[in-house]
Motif scaffolding. Structure first.
Motif, PDB file in Angstrom:
ATOM      1  N   GLY A  31      -5.479  -4.550 -12.454  1.00 39.23           N
ATOM      2  CA  GLY A  31      -5.587  -5.945 -12.021  1.00 39.23           C
ATOM      3  C   GLY A  31      -5.796  -6.893 -13.185  1.00 39.23           C
ATOM      4  N   LEU A  57       7.376  -6.270  -8.006  1.00 40.58           N
ATOM      5  CA  LEU A  57       6.051  -6.102  -8.600  1.00 40.58           C
ATOM      6  C   LEU A  57       5.023  -5.702  -7.540  1.00 40.58           C
ATOM      7  N   CYS A  58       4.264  -4.647  -7.823  1.00 39.99           N
ATOM      8  CA  CYS A  58       3.194  -4.220  -6.917  1.00 39.99           C
ATOM      9  C   CYS A  58       1.933  -3.958  -7.724  1.00 39.99           C
ATOM     10  N   ASP A  59       0.825  -4.551  -7.320  1.00 41.47           N
ATOM     11  CA  ASP A  59      -0.457  -4.306  -7.981  1.00 41.47           C
ATOM     12  C   ASP A  59      -1.364  -3.562  -7.017  1.00 41.47           C
ATOM     13  N   ARG A  82      -4.343  -2.348  -7.740  1.00 40.87           N
ATOM     14  CA  ARG A  82      -5.769  -2.493  -8.091  1.00 40.87           C
ATOM     15  C   ARG A  82      -6.485  -1.138  -8.054  1.00 40.87           C
ATOM     16  N   ILE A 121      -5.232   2.901  -0.713  1.00 37.65           N
ATOM     17  CA  ILE A 121      -4.609   2.310   0.485  1.00 37.65           C
ATOM     18  C   ILE A 121      -3.552   1.295   0.071  1.00 37.65           C
ATOM     19  N   ARG A 122      -3.899   0.451  -0.929  1.00 32.47           N
ATOM     20  CA  ARG A 122      -2.907  -0.516  -1.421  1.00 32.47           C
ATOM     21  C   ARG A 122      -1.691   0.212  -1.989  1.00 32.47           C
ATOM     22  N   HIS A 132       0.470   1.507   0.838  1.00 28.40           N
ATOM     23  CA  HIS A 132       1.126   0.374   1.494  1.00 28.40           C
ATOM     24  C   HIS A 132       2.310  -0.099   0.648  1.00 28.40           C
ATOM     25  N   HIS A 133       2.080  -0.278  -0.665  1.00 24.79           N
ATOM     26  CA  HIS A 133       3.146  -0.755  -1.544  1.00 24.79           C
ATOM     27  C   HIS A 133       4.286   0.256  -1.620  1.00 24.79           C
ATOM     28  N   ARG A 157       5.231   2.490   0.639  1.00 19.08           N
ATOM     29  CA  ARG A 157       6.023   2.427   1.881  1.00 19.08           C
ATOM     30  C   ARG A 157       6.960   1.240   1.828  1.00 19.08           C
ATOM     31  N   ASN A 158       6.404   0.104   1.352  1.00 23.59           N
ATOM     32  CA  ASN A 158       7.199  -1.119   1.261  1.00 23.59           C
ATOM     33  C   ASN A 158       8.388  -0.909   0.317  1.00 23.59           C
TER      34      ASN A 158
END
Lengths: 358, 358
Positions: A96, A121-123, A125, A129-130, A133-134, A136-137
């Motif tokens: 981050g 771009l995916c952060d 952190r 879980i994030r 989620h990213h 899958r996206n």
């Protein structure tokens, strides 16, 4: 990539032909026509379209304009090469803060963005879980590949397994994957340490103290290990008693400098694990009336300009070429997307930036 | 956005339903069923799908999992709202270095990435050709909108006009657009300056010098202007002779501190245009044997932890809430995408972080 392209993927793929939607001359023009119109070689035109080559943006733009003008569509061979490509790549950072990952990301964006490849771009952190989620996206987006980077040089576990991920090439930058079957691009820590130590030896320093960060950080552990190893080879020996683990901070550098000069007043050089520590050492020495570099030389690590240039005197330091790490990671990924993966750990050499502190 | 959705766009759009490709129960499940299965309100489920709401990632993930399980597809109303959306947003930075733009980008990514919105990263390095190339690419991707950020608070010209751009909402973050008809989200410089000055006045300081960056930078000019204005209001007056323009560097802070104390030895506080200058001032004062804050208080600007915390003593400083600027820019953009644009300049308040230097 082993997976069968779904029909809609071809529609979605922004292939160069998307430059001319609804064009009627589709398929008639040949790559040679595009190259001729753009005034470049067929090879250059091909590289411009594959997005994998390096060239000036103006050149690539001329090729893309020619593609649009001629309504050019890649031939069968190119089609089969690029079928199902979304021409997007995921850039996943776990950092981050970004002091280390930002230059890596920009280097990768530079290598990818010059072509028709877009960067998602995916952060995360550092949050599982994030990350899930990213991922899958990114899979929903059918990215062609993923670059993962973080703030530390410690090896990290492979990406959380998400259904479908196994079909996508992934390259780890700066923070290598613990799985050696993965492709990782890292900084050459042994080489960087060697540059610093050889520089100090060449300038006649023989009693070198090493002040660095926490021992549980690979960057601290490895640089200390290589420094000791290299000095032992040189026959001088940096007694391990002269390796001081602590924090990545200026305050630690100041404390360590005082402690070292109390216990080893003959010290003639400090090799520090990062520029913050080196700056703290330089401040402490100046405040004790010690002249840097005349009496004692100081060398840092990172070439973090904010620290290295503001230091009094400005710091000689090791530059990890972070942007180059990102650029090479992007090129390895583009190769993997073309089914030319090169698993294993690839190292990027460091360079020594010499300033007034040595 | 006024443009007719092309058929392939619907195919391309990663609507929440994409979570269940080929589902046969398509259209049967209602949003209420999704909400029930996810154990959230219908409103929360709706926000999770629109990607515009704020909620914990776990909550959103539960909704998305329910969508996949039930093969839910948005109803006609939602369809018409989202028709033609690519669920991607372009993040354009002109700042290759990223100290200011990185937190803004991460704040925006945080607000967008929590939903099904993906972020396309573009770094123009302040180069017009790169900007045009990236914009064409973003338009090829049919992005729903674009966020533009840079390293300075100076207003910047609107994005290079590229065919099709006029149909896409754009929000400028940190660096506002010179066109007031655009939507810009900026830091509240007058408010931030007021926080610093009032803090110094409240602690009994009356002879305040202001040391800042180059006068041709809005950040320097504006903060100096507001500081003078505010002190005049307070009846104390900071004679403009006490405003010192220079560089954003520690070296300038050190030189300026010495100069100020030569010409105005009664100075009891330094308000600095950034943390680097403030740190330089604090160093110069300490080296002159002046006690900070007992004799003279020092306040910085930016709350750049590297500078503010490493300073001796640690700096009281103004935090621009850069991540919040990015987050608000993202929310304004999401509204604009839903045809609820709010043109003009939106300011994000600063906060004062009090540490030992005042």
């Amino acid at each position: 990539m082993g997976r069968v392209a779904r029909p809609e993927e071809k529609v979605c793929s922004v292939t160069p032909a998307a430059g001319a939607p609804g064009s009627t001359s589709a398929g008639r023009a040949r790559l040679a026509d595009v190259a001729a119109l753009a005034g470049v070689s067929v090879g250059t035109a091909s590289k411009a379209l594959s997005g994998s080559g390096r060239m000036r943006p103006e050149t690539r733009q001329r090729v893309l304009d020619a593609v649009a003008t001629l309504g050019f569509r890649p031939n069968q061979h190119a089609q089969s090469l690029h079928a199902g490509r979304s021409w997007t790549v995921g850039l996943v950072t776990t950092d981050g803060i970004g002091r280390f990952s930002t230059p890596v990301l920009l280097g990768a964006e530079d290598a990818l963005g010059a072509g028709k490849i877009s960067v998602l771009l995916c952060d995360t952190r550092g949050d599982a879980i994030r990350e899930q989620h990213h991922l899958r996206n990114l899979l929903d987006r059918r990215v062609d590949g993923i670059i993962v980077t973080g703030r530390r040089t410690d090896a990290r576990p492979p990406l959380t397994s998400v259904a479908g991920l196994e079909a996508i090439p992934v390259v780890y930058a700066l923070s290598p994957s613990t799985d050696t079957a993965d492709t990782s691009v890292v900084s050459d820590d042994p080489g960087g340490t060697r540059l610093a130590v050889e520089h100090l030896l060449a300038s006649g320093r023989t009693r070198i103290a090493h002040v660095t960060g926490p021992e549980h950080h690979a960057a601290a552990r490895d640089r200390a290990h290589h420094a000791v190893e290299h000095l032992d080879e040189s026959g001088l020996g940096l007694s391990t008693g002269r390796v001081h683990f602590g924090e990545w901070s200026e305050a630690w550098g100041r404390r360590a400098a005082d402690a070292v000069l109390r216990t080893a007043p003959d010290t003639d050089a400090f090799f520090c694990g990062n520029d913050q520590i080196a700056r703290g050492v330089a401040d402490a020495l100046r405040e004790r009336g010690v002249n840097v570099p005349a009496d004692i030389a100081v060398v840092g690590y990172d070439n973090w300009d904010t620290m290295a240039l503001a230091s009094r005197p400005p710091l000689t330091t090791v530059d990890m070429n972070l942007a180059e790490i990102g650029r090479i990671a992007a090129l390895r990924l583009l190769e993997a997307i073309e089914d030319e993966a090169s698993p294993g750990v690839h190292t990027v050499p460091c360079r020594l930036v010499v300033r007034e502190s040595s």
